[in-house]
Design a protein around this motif. Structure first.
Motif, PDB file in Angstrom:
ATOM      1  N   ARG A 161       0.846  -1.188   0.000  1.00 36.75           N
ATOM      2  CA  ARG A 161       0.000   0.000   0.000  1.00 36.75           C
ATOM      3  C   ARG A 161       0.883   1.240   0.000  1.00 36.75           C
ATOM      4  NH1 ARG A 161      -2.679  -3.862  -0.828  1.00 36.75           N
ATOM      5  NH2 ARG A 161      -4.050  -4.908   0.638  1.00 36.75           N
ATOM      6  N   LEU A 162       0.381   2.300  -0.610  1.00 35.77           N
ATOM      7  CA  LEU A 162       1.011   3.615  -0.558  1.00 35.77           C
ATOM      8  C   LEU A 162       0.128   4.483   0.317  1.00 35.77           C
ATOM      9  CD1 LEU A 162       2.990   5.851  -1.540  1.00 35.77           C
ATOM     10  CD2 LEU A 162       1.448   6.169  -3.501  1.00 35.77           C
ATOM     11  N   ALA A 163       0.689   5.022   1.386  1.00 35.11           N
ATOM     12  CA  ALA A 163      -0.041   5.925   2.275  1.00 35.11           C
ATOM     13  C   ALA A 163       0.544   7.322   2.114  1.00 35.11           C
ATOM     14  CB  ALA A 163       0.071   5.471   3.726  1.00 35.11           C
ATOM     15  N   VAL A 164      -0.332   8.287   1.884  1.00 34.47           N
ATOM     16  CA  VAL A 164       0.093   9.676   1.676  1.00 34.47           C
ATOM     17  C   VAL A 164      -0.692  10.563   2.639  1.00 34.47           C
ATOM     18  CG1 VAL A 164       0.331  11.547   0.012  1.00 34.47           C
ATOM     19  CG2 VAL A 164       0.496   9.171  -0.771  1.00 34.47           C
ATOM     20  N   LEU A 165       0.030  11.253   3.508  1.00 36.95           N
ATOM     21  CA  LEU A 165      -0.595  12.207   4.418  1.00 36.95           C
ATOM     22  C   LEU A 165      -0.421  13.591   3.820  1.00 36.95           C
ATOM     23  CD1 LEU A 165      -2.014  12.456   7.200  1.00 36.95           C
ATOM     24  CD2 LEU A 165       0.236  13.036   8.132  1.00 36.95           C
ATOM     25  N   CYS A 166      -1.523  14.304   3.660  1.00 37.51           N
ATOM     26  CA  CYS A 166      -1.518  15.623   3.021  1.00 37.51           C
ATOM     27  C   CYS A 166      -2.035  16.680   3.988  1.00 37.51           C
ATOM     28  CB  CYS A 166      -2.418  15.605   1.786  1.00 37.51           C
ATOM     29  SG  CYS A 166      -1.987  14.330   0.589  1.00 37.51           S
ATOM     30  N   ASP A 167      -1.732  17.921   3.694  1.00 39.85           N
ATOM     31  CA  ASP A 167      -2.313  19.005   4.480  1.00 39.85           C
ATOM     32  C   ASP A 167      -3.637  19.415   3.847  1.00 39.85           C
ATOM     33  OD1 ASP A 167      -1.819  20.871   2.391  1.00 39.85           O
ATOM     34  OD2 ASP A 167       0.095  21.478   3.271  1.00 39.85           O
ATOM     35  N   SER A 168      -4.297  20.359   4.467  1.00 39.37           N
ATOM     36  CA  SER A 168      -5.645  20.744   4.028  1.00 39.37           C
ATOM     37  C   SER A 168      -5.678  21.483   2.697  1.00 39.37           C
ATOM     38  CB  SER A 168      -6.321  21.607   5.105  1.00 39.37           C
ATOM     39  OG  SER A 168      -5.572  22.783   5.330  1.00 39.37           O
ATOM     40  N   THR A 169      -4.505  21.886   2.191  1.00 38.52           N
ATOM     41  CA  THR A 169      -4.482  22.610   0.922  1.00 38.52           C
ATOM     42  C   THR A 169      -4.447  21.689  -0.297  1.00 38.52           C
ATOM     43  OG1 THR A 169      -2.065  22.747   0.800  1.00 38.52           O
ATOM     44  CG2 THR A 169      -3.209  24.498   2.026  1.00 38.52           C
ATOM     45  N   VAL A 170      -4.339  20.389  -0.085  1.00 42.10           N
ATOM     46  CA  VAL A 170      -4.157  19.446  -1.186  1.00 42.10           C
ATOM     47  C   VAL A 170      -5.368  19.451  -2.125  1.00 42.10           C
ATOM     48  CG1 VAL A 170      -5.130  17.405  -0.035  1.00 42.10           C
ATOM     49  CG2 VAL A 170      -3.340  17.130  -1.746  1.00 42.10           C
ATOM     50  N   ASP A 171      -5.086  19.355  -3.404  1.00 47.23           N
ATOM     51  CA  ASP A 171      -6.125  19.177  -4.415  1.00 47.23           C
ATOM     52  C   ASP A 171      -6.298  17.670  -4.569  1.00 47.23           C
ATOM     53  OD1 ASP A 171      -7.303  18.543  -6.938  1.00 47.23           O
ATOM     54  OD2 ASP A 171      -6.817  20.545  -7.672  1.00 47.23           O
ATOM     55  N   LEU A 172      -7.417  17.141  -4.088  1.00 43.97           N
ATOM     56  CA  LEU A 172      -7.608  15.693  -4.061  1.00 43.97           C
ATOM     57  C   LEU A 172      -7.632  15.070  -5.450  1.00 43.97           C
ATOM     58  CD1 LEU A 172     -10.133  15.359  -1.114  1.00 43.97           C
ATOM     59  CD2 LEU A 172      -7.681  14.854  -1.132  1.00 43.97           C
ATOM     60  N   GLY A 173      -8.147  15.773  -6.424  1.00 40.65           N
ATOM     61  CA  GLY A 173      -8.140  15.255  -7.790  1.00 40.65           C
ATOM     62  C   GLY A 173      -6.720  15.084  -8.308  1.00 40.65           C
ATOM     63  N   SER A 174      -5.911  16.097  -8.110  1.00 37.83           N
ATOM     64  CA  SER A 174      -4.512  16.029  -8.530  1.00 37.83           C
ATOM     65  C   SER A 174      -3.748  14.964  -7.761  1.00 37.83           C
ATOM     66  CB  SER A 174      -3.820  17.379  -8.326  1.00 37.83           C
ATOM     67  OG  SER A 174      -4.401  18.355  -9.154  1.00 37.83           O
ATOM     68  N   MET A 175      -4.039  14.840  -6.467  1.00 43.25           N
ATOM     69  CA  MET A 175      -3.353  13.848  -5.651  1.00 43.25           C
ATOM     70  C   MET A 175      -3.748  12.436  -6.060  1.00 43.25           C
ATOM     71  SD  MET A 175      -1.066  13.093  -3.543  1.00 43.25           S
ATOM     72  CE  MET A 175      -0.623  14.808  -3.690  1.00 43.25           C
ATOM     73  N   GLY A 176      -5.012  12.231  -6.354  1.00 46.83           N
ATOM     74  CA  GLY A 176      -5.452  10.924  -6.841  1.00 46.83           C
ATOM     75  C   GLY A 176      -4.728  10.542  -8.116  1.00 46.83           C
ATOM     76  N   TYR A 177      -4.580  11.501  -9.010  1.00 45.58           N
ATOM     77  CA  TYR A 177      -3.860  11.271 -10.262  1.00 45.58           C
ATOM     78  C   TYR A 177      -2.393  10.974  -9.985  1.00 45.58           C
ATOM     79  CZ  TYR A 177      -1.585  12.147 -14.713  1.00 45.58           C
ATOM     80  OH  TYR A 177      -0.810  12.026 -15.828  1.00 45.58           O
ATOM     81  N   ALA A 178      -1.769  11.754  -9.096  1.00 47.90           N
ATOM     82  CA  ALA A 178      -0.344  11.579  -8.793  1.00 47.90           C
ATOM     83  C   ALA A 178      -0.073  10.218  -8.158  1.00 47.90           C
ATOM     84  CB  ALA A 178       0.145  12.701  -7.880  1.00 47.90           C
ATOM     85  N   THR A 179      -0.937   9.772  -7.241  1.00 50.92           N
ATOM     86  CA  THR A 179      -0.727   8.466  -6.618  1.00 50.92           C
ATOM     87  C   THR A 179      -0.921   7.346  -7.634  1.00 50.92           C
ATOM     88  OG1 THR A 179      -3.003   8.406  -5.795  1.00 50.92           O
ATOM     89  CG2 THR A 179      -1.312   9.194  -4.273  1.00 50.92           C
ATOM     90  N   ALA A 180      -1.934   7.458  -8.478  1.00 51.12           N
ATOM     91  CA  ALA A 180      -2.165   6.431  -9.500  1.00 51.12           C
ATOM     92  C   ALA A 180      -0.987   6.360 -10.462  1.00 51.12           C
ATOM     93  CB  ALA A 180      -3.456   6.721 -10.259  1.00 51.12           C
TER      94      ALA A 180
END
Length: 140
Positions: free
Chosen positions: A97-116
């Protein structure tokens, strides 16, 4: 997974942390053992994050199985505290599994793309074999 391949993941996870909003990133086994962590994450924090991320992913999988929802795509937890973190957990290779802890400024769409994208690029390296158990004829 050989030890040299694990060492190679540090630079990759450190680089992943340059994505806007990312605080920490780590790879863990499906049973909650730390495989590799970014440099910014202490060993103690990594142990806590790997155990909790594994448990959360497993709970999501059990619920999905119970309701016929299919396999888990990702687990997303939004924390409402002062720091307002977001935790994203995705499958990252066989039994990993990849676990990513983000702060409240994260763009979830972009982060979903980056993790994928990261998982697609290095998923084979991130995988880990299933651990032997007493049922396999080995001591637990």
């Amino acid at each position: 997974m050989n030890p040299a391949a694990r060492q190679d993941l540090t630079w990759l996870l450190d680089d992943f942390e340059t994505n806007p909003g990312v605080v920490h990133a780590m790879v863990l086994s499906a049973d909650g053992i730390k495989i590799q962590k970014s440099s910014s994450l202490s060993d103690q924090e990594a142990e806590v994050l790997s155990a909790s991320a594994s448990a959360l992913y497993s709970l999501a999988g059990g619920s999905g199985e119970r309701f016929g929802s299919g396999p888990v795509g990702q687990v997303l937890i939004e924390y409402q505290g002062q720091q307002g973190h977001v935790l994203l957990i995705v499958a990252a290779g066989k039994n990993a599994r990849l676990a990513v802890l983000c702060d409240s400024t994260v763009d979830l769409g972009s982060m979903g793309y980056a993790t994928a994208r990261m998982v697609r690029q290095v998923g084979q390296v991130m995988g880990t074999p299933v651990r032997a158990t007493a049922r396999d004829g080995l001591p637990a």
